[in-house]
Motif scaffolding. Structure first.
Motif, mmCIF file in Angstrom:
data_model
loop_
_atom_site.group_PDB
_atom_site.id
_atom_site.type_symbol
_atom_site.label_atom_id
_atom_site.label_comp_id
_atom_site.label_asym_id
_atom_site.label_seq_id
_atom_site.Cartn_x
_atom_site.Cartn_y
_atom_site.Cartn_z
ATOM 1 N N LYS A 142 0.850 -1.186 0.000
ATOM 2 C CA LYS A 142 0.000 0.000 0.000
ATOM 3 C C LYS A 142 0.890 1.242 0.000
ATOM 4 C CE LYS A 142 -4.255 -1.656 0.381
ATOM 5 N NZ LYS A 142 -5.421 -1.360 1.179
ATOM 6 N N LEU A 168 -6.505 -3.075 9.112
ATOM 7 C CA LEU A 168 -6.471 -3.893 7.907
ATOM 8 C C LEU A 168 -6.207 -3.105 6.616
ATOM 9 C CD1 LEU A 168 -6.770 -6.924 7.651
ATOM 10 C CD2 LEU A 168 -9.175 -6.607 7.134
ATOM 11 N N VAL A 169 -6.777 -1.912 6.507
ATOM 12 C CA VAL A 169 -6.624 -1.157 5.251
ATOM 13 C C VAL A 169 -5.151 -0.826 4.995
ATOM 14 C CG1 VAL A 169 -7.169 1.007 4.064
ATOM 15 C CG2 VAL A 169 -8.962 -0.193 5.326
ATOM 16 N N TRP A 181 -0.850 -8.137 8.087
ATOM 17 C CA TRP A 181 -2.121 -8.040 7.362
ATOM 18 C C TRP A 181 -2.801 -9.420 7.303
ATOM 19 C CZ3 TRP A 181 -3.153 -10.644 2.725
ATOM 20 C CH2 TRP A 181 -4.457 -10.449 2.265
ATOM 21 N N ARG A 234 -6.397 -10.275 8.844
ATOM 22 C CA ARG A 234 -7.501 -10.637 7.929
ATOM 23 C C ARG A 234 -8.109 -11.975 8.356
ATOM 24 N NH1 ARG A 234 -9.395 -8.196 2.420
ATOM 25 N NH2 ARG A 234 -10.881 -9.751 1.887
ATOM 26 N N PHE A 279 -12.367 -0.041 11.151
ATOM 27 C CA PHE A 279 -13.716 -0.523 10.839
ATOM 28 C C PHE A 279 -14.780 0.534 11.112
ATOM 29 C CE2 PHE A 279 -11.680 -4.500 10.196
ATOM 30 C CZ PHE A 279 -12.485 -5.125 9.248
ATOM 31 N N ALA A 281 -14.050 2.791 7.773
ATOM 32 C CA ALA A 281 -14.349 2.093 6.507
ATOM 33 C C ALA A 281 -15.763 1.535 6.521
ATOM 34 C CB ALA A 281 -13.334 0.967 6.293
ATOM 35 N N THR A 296 -17.950 4.881 3.354
ATOM 36 C CA THR A 296 -18.211 4.555 1.945
ATOM 37 C C THR A 296 -19.674 4.168 1.708
ATOM 38 O OG1 THR A 296 -17.337 2.456 2.615
ATOM 39 C CG2 THR A 296 -15.911 3.821 1.262
ATOM 40 N N LEU A 299 -6.908 4.045 -6.310
ATOM 41 C CA LEU A 299 -6.212 3.003 -5.542
ATOM 42 C C LEU A 299 -4.719 3.209 -5.754
ATOM 43 C CD1 LEU A 299 -8.435 -0.039 -6.594
ATOM 44 C CD2 LEU A 299 -8.435 1.087 -4.361
ATOM 45 N N ARG A 346 -0.587 1.825 -4.990
ATOM 46 C CA ARG A 346 0.364 0.807 -4.539
ATOM 47 C C ARG A 346 1.775 1.319 -4.804
ATOM 48 N NH1 ARG A 346 -3.881 -0.819 -2.911
ATOM 49 N NH2 ARG A 346 -4.771 -2.909 -3.118
ATOM 50 N N ALA A 376 -14.830 -0.678 -7.783
ATOM 51 C CA ALA A 376 -15.356 0.045 -6.607
ATOM 52 C C ALA A 376 -14.925 -0.613 -5.303
ATOM 53 C CB ALA A 376 -16.868 0.130 -6.678
ATOM 54 N N PHE A 377 -14.853 -1.952 -5.285
ATOM 55 C CA PHE A 377 -14.411 -2.661 -4.082
ATOM 56 C C PHE A 377 -12.984 -3.181 -4.254
ATOM 57 C CE2 PHE A 377 -19.115 -3.298 -3.719
ATOM 58 C CZ PHE A 377 -19.298 -2.664 -2.501
ATOM 59 N N SER A 378 -12.294 -2.737 -5.296
ATOM 60 C CA SER A 378 -10.958 -3.211 -5.647
ATOM 61 C C SER A 378 -11.026 -4.690 -6.051
ATOM 62 C CB SER A 378 -9.981 -2.987 -4.490
ATOM 63 O OG SER A 378 -8.658 -3.232 -4.891
ATOM 64 N N ARG A 434 -6.432 -7.780 -1.490
ATOM 65 C CA ARG A 434 -6.761 -6.630 -0.643
ATOM 66 C C ARG A 434 -8.127 -6.038 -0.979
ATOM 67 N NH1 ARG A 434 -2.146 -4.962 2.518
ATOM 68 N NH2 ARG A 434 -3.807 -3.952 3.670
ATOM 69 N N CYS A 478 -12.115 -5.273 -0.798
ATOM 70 C CA CYS A 478 -12.873 -4.881 0.386
ATOM 71 C C CYS A 478 -13.436 -6.088 1.136
ATOM 72 C CB CYS A 478 -14.010 -3.963 -0.033
ATOM 73 S SG CYS A 478 -15.006 -3.427 1.355
HETATM 74 C C1 HEM Z 1 -19.887 0.926 -0.626
HETATM 75 C C2 HEM Z 1 -19.139 0.579 0.382
HETATM 76 C C3 HEM Z 1 -17.669 0.301 0.303
HETATM 77 C C4 HEM Z 1 -16.760 0.582 -0.681
HETATM 78 C C5 HEM Z 1 -17.010 1.262 -2.013
HETATM 79 C C6 HEM Z 1 -15.486 0.081 -0.231
HETATM 80 C C7 HEM Z 1 -14.323 0.143 -0.967
HETATM 81 C C8 HEM Z 1 -13.142 -0.452 -0.597
HETATM 82 C C9 HEM Z 1 -11.980 -0.535 -1.423
HETATM 83 C C10 HEM Z 1 -11.865 0.036 -2.823
HETATM 84 C C11 HEM Z 1 -11.032 -1.196 -0.733
HETATM 85 C C12 HEM Z 1 -9.643 -1.594 -1.219
HETATM 86 C C13 HEM Z 1 -8.635 -0.516 -1.067
HETATM 87 C C14 HEM Z 1 -7.351 -0.900 -1.759
HETATM 88 O O1 HEM Z 1 -7.295 -1.892 -2.492
HETATM 89 O O2 HEM Z 1 -6.392 -0.161 -1.578
HETATM 90 C C15 HEM Z 1 -11.583 -1.517 0.552
HETATM 91 C C16 HEM Z 1 -10.907 -2.196 1.553
HETATM 92 C C17 HEM Z 1 -11.421 -2.401 2.802
HETATM 93 N N1 HEM Z 1 -12.708 -2.145 3.213
HETATM 94 FE FE1 HEM Z 1 -14.198 -1.396 2.095
HETATM 95 N N2 HEM Z 1 -15.632 -0.453 1.017
HETATM 96 C C18 HEM Z 1 -16.940 -0.348 1.376
HETATM 97 C C19 HEM Z 1 -17.526 -0.783 2.557
HETATM 98 C C20 HEM Z 1 -16.834 -1.337 3.601
HETATM 99 C C21 HEM Z 1 -17.429 -1.771 4.842
HETATM 100 C C22 HEM Z 1 -18.922 -1.711 5.151
HETATM 101 C C23 HEM Z 1 -16.412 -2.224 5.626
HETATM 102 C C24 HEM Z 1 -16.462 -2.812 7.006
HETATM 103 C C25 HEM Z 1 -17.519 -3.286 7.572
HETATM 104 C C26 HEM Z 1 -15.180 -2.086 4.876
HETATM 105 C C27 HEM Z 1 -13.927 -2.415 5.336
HETATM 106 C C28 HEM Z 1 -12.813 -2.481 4.535
HETATM 107 C C29 HEM Z 1 -11.526 -2.979 4.997
HETATM 108 C C30 HEM Z 1 -11.208 -3.430 6.411
HETATM 109 C C31 HEM Z 1 -10.660 -2.938 3.903
HETATM 110 C C32 HEM Z 1 -9.203 -3.387 3.866
HETATM 111 C C33 HEM Z 1 -9.172 -4.831 3.373
HETATM 112 C C34 HEM Z 1 -7.761 -5.413 3.289
HETATM 113 O O3 HEM Z 1 -6.833 -4.696 2.919
HETATM 114 O O4 HEM Z 1 -7.641 -6.595 3.589
HETATM 115 N N3 HEM Z 1 -15.480 -1.550 3.651
HETATM 116 N N4 HEM Z 1 -12.878 -1.074 0.615
#
Ligand code: HEM
Length: 484
Positions: A107, A122-123, A130, A134, A289, A292, A296, A359, A361, A422-424, A428, A430
């Protein structure tokens, strides 16, 4: 194979090696790179108001990327101070970076503000830390666990909607931020909203400090100075830590069997019985948590209400679907899983108004990427918003709201299966995406059952980068109570 190796020395020399490799980009100032130009462009467009029918906001929100992509193409290099950054808008290359299984990328460094906001949870965690975190948190988000949370999320939504009964106009952006913070407080931490709200408010204040400091001149030693922003940051960090400790201690005192099965319970078990997490790590993870888990999802809901206000035919279609599958009853997980049109609409909202717009890296060694060699320490910037709005990838209607493009699933909606970021993607990706989709569907279903809505004439269409993509002046809507 061509190398785009760029060190600071090469920056001084005009980055000849990069140019030789055919990767072009804007020339930067010796000390600040392109930072001043970026700030200037963003300042100039800050008050720009778009037509409510236009979803083509890149010129306002990411004018730097929009300008350079039109000049140099999807792959170009720019400078953040003395740090070179490689902008890559090819979904195949983006996938290779994000899915790399050998850990060649980490990251990107985020700076002290975002580190204070998210903690090293975690992020932002890396490597073995990590993987260990996780493993601990993932069981809190399995489908079975999520199903047990639907009632709690619905209760939070019900409380919000009961308030709406008294109102003709609401500013939904604020409403959804409170609602999603409330939902994550209850479902992940079993905490009352009173305590969760303290963390939420401290994080909001910190977020504003980070956004404001973007437009101020930054020096490398800034973070050590006793500036007002630094003092506030430290005060807010202490406040968050104290409140989180309070939430944790209450759980310890409650002497629940094995601390409970929610996210906090799993982390505490890992700390107390397996020694796989320290108390400091739990606090960091709680910060992650809390932020995040609501920031979003609240914007996903906000932009969905915006798009359903400006596309009344889709609002009606979704209402019909909800009434067909759930009637007027509070939706449960099984009924929610039948809402196919709603899933398509939410994906289309996430494509057009992805809350996470970039995003990042960093290569930890020289890495071959397509026909390039990315040198060690080079930052790679993946412009999610740019990829999501590209006509080459999504077709001529890329800037239009067309949920039907997801009729055959996410991987078939564009000319590359991983174009939706959107969620990658990759390891890593989401961890909360199913939680977010479930929460958004429950809340949206309950709104559609009870109200119809249109935009307030006071709404100004000003999408803005406030760490996440948000409506700069909120989203006021006019409500009509369907049971009145
Ligand atoms: C619309 C809702 C959401 C969007 C668009 C979103 C988007 C993302 C994205 C793009 C990443 C990856 C970032 C990267 O690759 O650098 C991420 C990671 C993460 N998100 Fe979400 N997220 C959302 C909701 C949530 C929710 C509800 C939670 C917790 C309950 C959450 C917890 C996390 C965590 C902990 C990570 C890190 C995961 C890792 O690196 O293992 N997110 N999210």
């Amino acid at each position: 194979m061509e190398s785009i190796g760029c060190t600071c020395l090469e920056a001084i020399l005009g980055c000849k090696k990069t140019q030789k490799a055919g990767v072009k980009g804007p020339k930067g100032n010796f000390w600040s790179g392109n930072e001043e130009e970026i700030k200037q462009m963003k300042m100039e467009r800050r008050e720009m108001i778009l037509d409510i029918k236009s979803h083509d906001f890149l010129e306002k929100v990411q004018p730097d990327f929009a300008k350079w992509a039109s000049q140099y193409g999807g792959i170009f290099m720019f400078w953040s101070g003395k740090k070179p950054k490689l902008h890559i808008s090819d979904p195949e290359l983006a996938k290779q970076v994000l899915s790399n299984k050998f850990g060649f990328y980490r990251k990107i460094d985020v700076g002290p503000g975002i580190m204070a906001l998210l903690g090293k949870g975690l992020v932002l965690a890396e490597g073995a830390d990590w993987a260990r975190h996780r493993r601990v948190v993932s069981p809190a988000f399995t489908m079975d666990k999520l199903k047990t949370m639907t009632g709690t999320i619905a209760d939070c939504a019900e409380a919000m909607l009961t308030n709406w009964n008294e109102k003709k106009e609401v500013e939904v952006s604020l409403e959804f931020q409170e609602l999603t913070a409330n939902a994550i407080s209850h479902t992940a931490f079993g905490s009352s909203y009173a305590l969760g709200k303290e963390v939420f408010l401290a994080q909001k204040e910190l977020q504003m400090i980070i956004i404001t400091s973007f437009f101020k001149r930054q020096f490398p030693f800034n973070k050590y100075l006793p500036t007002e922003a630094n003092r506030s940051r430290r005060r807010l960090e202490r406040k968050m830590r104290d409140t989180l400790m309070d939430i944790i201690e209450r759980r310890l005192e409650s002497k629940e069997a094995a601390y409970g099965e929610d996210l906090l319970g799993l982390m505490m078990q890992a700390c107390m019985s397996g020694n796989t997490m320290t108390m400091d790590e739990i606090i960091s993870e709680c910060k992650t948590f809390f932020f995040a888990g609501h920031e979003t999802t609240s914007h996903l809901l906000t932009w969905t209400i915006f798009l359903l206000s400006t596309h009344q035919e889709w609002q009606q279609r979704l209402r019909e679907e909800v009434l067909r599958e759930c009637g007027k009853e509070t939706p449960d997980a099984d009924k929610i899983s039948k809402l196919k049109l709603m899933t398509m609409v939410l994906f289309e909202v996430l494509r057009l108004y992805s809350p996470v717009m970039v995003l990042g890296r960093t290569a930890i060694k020289d890495v071959k990427l397509g026909s390039l060699v990315v040198p060690k320490d080079m930052d790679i910037i993946i412009p999610v918003a740019g990829i999501h709005h590209s006509k080459e990838i999504w077709g001529a209607d890329a800037n239009e709201f067309n949920p039907l493009r997801f009729e055959n699933g996410v991987t078939k909606a564009a000319n590359h299966p991983n174009a939706m970021l959107a969620f990658s993607t990759g390891p890593r990706a989401c961890v909360g995406q199913s939680f977010a989709m479930l929460e958004a569907k429950i809340v949206l279903s309950m709104i559609l059952q009870k109200f119809s809505f249109v935009l307030s004439p006071d709404y100004k269409h000003m999408p803005a980068d406030m760490l996440t993509l948000q409506p700069q002046r909120g989203l006021p809507i006019l409500l009509q109570n369907l049971s009145a």
